[in-house]
Design a protein around this motif. Structure first.
Motif, PDB file in Angstrom:
ATOM      1  N   ASN A  35      10.589  -1.907   3.289  1.00 16.54           N
ATOM      2  CA  ASN A  35       9.562  -2.747   2.664  1.00 16.54           C
ATOM      3  C   ASN A  35      10.179  -3.819   1.769  1.00 16.54           C
ATOM      4  OD1 ASN A  35       7.349  -1.226   3.712  1.00 16.54           O
ATOM      5  ND2 ASN A  35       7.845   0.370   2.227  1.00 16.54           N
TER       6      ASN A  35
ATOM      7  N   GLY B 135       0.790   5.644  -0.045  1.00 17.15           N
ATOM      8  CA  GLY B 135       0.070   6.916  -0.049  1.00 17.15           C
ATOM      9  C   GLY B 135       0.894   8.080  -0.550  1.00 17.15           C
TER      10      GLY B 135
ATOM     11  N   ILE C 124       9.115   4.782  -1.657  1.00 20.13           N
ATOM     12  CA  ILE C 124       9.028   3.376  -1.234  1.00 20.13           C
ATOM     13  C   ILE C 124      10.154   3.130  -0.249  1.00 20.13           C
ATOM     14  CG2 ILE C 124       9.068   0.951  -1.960  1.00 20.13           C
ATOM     15  CD1 ILE C 124       7.996   1.826  -4.671  1.00 20.13           C
TER      16      ILE C 124
ATOM     17  N   SER D 146       4.181  -8.278   5.406  1.00 24.55           N
ATOM     18  CA  SER D 146       5.316  -8.285   4.485  1.00 24.55           C
ATOM     19  C   SER D 146       5.230  -9.410   3.465  1.00 24.55           C
ATOM     20  CB  SER D 146       6.617  -8.440   5.274  1.00 24.55           C
ATOM     21  OG  SER D 146       7.681  -8.616   4.361  1.00 24.55           O
TER      22      SER D 146
ATOM     23  N   THR E 261       0.863  -1.186   0.000  1.00 22.89           N
ATOM     24  CA  THR E 261       0.000   0.000   0.000  1.00 22.89           C
ATOM     25  C   THR E 261       0.892   1.224   0.000  1.00 22.89           C
ATOM     26  OG1 THR E 261      -1.622  -1.227   1.289  1.00 22.89           O
ATOM     27  CG2 THR E 261      -1.821   1.174   1.303  1.00 22.89           C
TER      28      THR E 261
ATOM     29  N   ILE F  12      -5.616  -1.821   3.998  1.00 25.02           N
ATOM     30  CA  ILE F  12      -5.008  -1.796   5.334  1.00 25.02           C
ATOM     31  C   ILE F  12      -4.180  -3.065   5.561  1.00 25.02           C
ATOM     32  CG2 ILE F  12      -5.492  -1.767   7.815  1.00 25.02           C
ATOM     33  CD1 ILE F  12      -8.101  -0.222   7.060  1.00 25.02           C
TER      34      ILE F  12
ATOM     35  N   TYR G  65      -5.303   8.832   2.031  1.00 28.14           N
ATOM     36  CA  TYR G  65      -4.779   8.603   3.377  1.00 28.14           C
ATOM     37  C   TYR G  65      -4.420   9.913   4.068  1.00 28.14           C
ATOM     38  CZ  TYR G  65      -2.473   6.090   7.109  1.00 28.14           C
ATOM     39  OH  TYR G  65      -2.142   5.571   8.333  1.00 28.14           O
TER      40      TYR G  65
HETATM   41  C1  FMN Z   1      -2.533   3.574   4.148  1.00 25.50           C
HETATM   42  C2  FMN Z   1      -1.076   3.188   4.025  1.00 25.50           C
HETATM   43  C3  FMN Z   1      -0.198   3.991   3.283  1.00 25.50           C
HETATM   44  C4  FMN Z   1       1.153   3.643   3.167  1.00 25.50           C
HETATM   45  N1  FMN Z   1       1.983   4.437   2.420  1.00 25.50           N
HETATM   46  C5  FMN Z   1       3.296   4.082   2.264  1.00 25.50           C
HETATM   47  C6  FMN Z   1       4.164   4.874   1.444  1.00 25.50           C
HETATM   48  O1  FMN Z   1       3.786   5.875   0.841  1.00 25.50           O
HETATM   49  N2  FMN Z   1       5.454   4.478   1.330  1.00 25.50           N
HETATM   50  C7  FMN Z   1       5.961   3.373   1.973  1.00 25.50           C
HETATM   51  O2  FMN Z   1       7.138   3.069   1.847  1.00 25.50           O
HETATM   52  N3  FMN Z   1       5.141   2.591   2.759  1.00 25.50           N
HETATM   53  C8  FMN Z   1       3.828   2.925   2.889  1.00 25.50           C
HETATM   54  N4  FMN Z   1       2.991   2.140   3.651  1.00 25.50           N
HETATM   55  C9  FMN Z   1       3.543   0.972   4.343  1.00 25.50           C
HETATM   56  C10 FMN Z   1       3.677  -0.270   3.458  1.00 25.50           C
HETATM   57  O3  FMN Z   1       2.516  -0.488   2.698  1.00 25.50           O
HETATM   58  C11 FMN Z   1       3.908  -1.469   4.418  1.00 25.50           C
HETATM   59  O4  FMN Z   1       5.161  -1.307   5.057  1.00 25.50           O
HETATM   60  C12 FMN Z   1       3.801  -2.803   3.737  1.00 25.50           C
HETATM   61  O5  FMN Z   1       3.711  -3.797   4.734  1.00 25.50           O
HETATM   62  C13 FMN Z   1       4.968  -3.112   2.820  1.00 25.50           C
HETATM   63  O6  FMN Z   1       4.782  -4.386   2.274  1.00 25.50           O
HETATM   64  P1  FMN Z   1       6.023  -5.235   1.713  1.00 25.50           P
HETATM   65  O7  FMN Z   1       7.019  -5.370   2.857  1.00 25.50           O
HETATM   66  O8  FMN Z   1       5.437  -6.557   1.321  1.00 25.50           O
HETATM   67  O9  FMN Z   1       6.589  -4.465   0.575  1.00 25.50           O
HETATM   68  C14 FMN Z   1       1.635   2.472   3.795  1.00 25.50           C
HETATM   69  C15 FMN Z   1       0.760   1.658   4.534  1.00 25.50           C
HETATM   70  C16 FMN Z   1      -0.580   2.014   4.659  1.00 25.50           C
HETATM   71  C17 FMN Z   1      -1.515   1.134   5.440  1.00 25.50           C
END
Ligand code: FMN
Length: 185
Positions: A60, A40, A56, A92, A38, A86, A161
């Motif tokens: 992550n 934003g 990013i 992960s 996700t 969400i 968000y």
């Molecule tokens: C509403 C929302 C917005 C998010 N926006 C970002 C973002 O802009 N950049 C970012 O690095 N992580 C963002 N995250 C966090 C990642 O989505 C989160 O760390 C996720 O578990 C990463 O998954 P992965 O480890 O499988 O890549 C956001 C999470 C939520 C719930």
């Protein structure tokens, strides 16, 4: 016109007032595996080529996948996918198949290896245009090389968000198009 009496505000919280467009789901593929996160924090930074900047974070799993593949798909979910948005943003891909866990359908893209998400009303295939990702400034600039958008609804309800677990839902539309007929904005 109303004048506001403003108070000092924590600059670290400013993001909550100026959060950009709809929350997106970034799908990626690398070494035979797919993933979704996700996101934003993004903004358009070019018409043609269509360029999109995304933050990013290095923590992550998706970070490694998009650095390795230099591709992704930016998918725009509608409000009915709130639970998935969400959930996907709170686990992960290192240890979870998010397509399976969240009941989403991976569809093959045309130009890139990352899959489209069938349940999202729009999906943009992206190639890395420019990136100097480092732990402090993990900004990726994506060129959107192909876009897939559902014909209906024309103005879908999207999630925006506000930080700290709060979302705004897109609302009433106002057109001011007749005021600047010659400009593309
Ligand atoms: C509403 C929302 C917005 C998010 N926006 C970002 C973002 O802009 N950049 C970012 O690095 N992580 C963002 N995250 C966090 C990642 O989505 C989160 O760390 C996720 O578990 C990463 O998954 P992965 O480890 O499988 O890549 C956001 C999470 C939520 C719930």
């Amino acid at each position: 016109m109303k004048k506001y009496r403003k108070q000092p505000y924590d600059v670290a919280e400013v993001r909550r007032l100026i959060e950009p467009g709809p929350v997106v789901l970034v799908s990626s593929a690398s070494e035979g595996k797919t993933n979704i996160m996700t996101l934003g924090w993004h903004m358009m930074i070019g018409f043609s080529p269509a360029l999109l900047g995304c933050y990013i974070d290095q923590s992550n799993h998706s970070y490694r996948m998009v650095v390795d593949s230099r591709e992704c798909v930016i998918n725009i979910p509608t409000t009915d996918l709130l639970e998935q948005v969400i959930g996907i943003g709170n686990c992960s891909g290192a240890d979870t198949d998010k397509f399976a866990l969240f009941g989403l359908t991976a569809m093959p893209a045309t130009e890139v290896g990352a899959p489209l998400i069938a349940e999202c009303y729009a999906s943009f295939e992206c190639r890395l245009a420019d990136a100097h990702p480092n732990p402090n400034q993990p900004l990726f600039v994506w060129e959107i090389v192909r876009a897939h958008v559902a014909a209906s609804p024309r103005l879908p309800k999207t999630l925006h968000y506000r930080g700290d677990g709060e979302f705004m839902l897109s609302g009433r539309e106002i057109s001011t198009r007749e005021r600047y007929p010659n400009q593309r904005r």
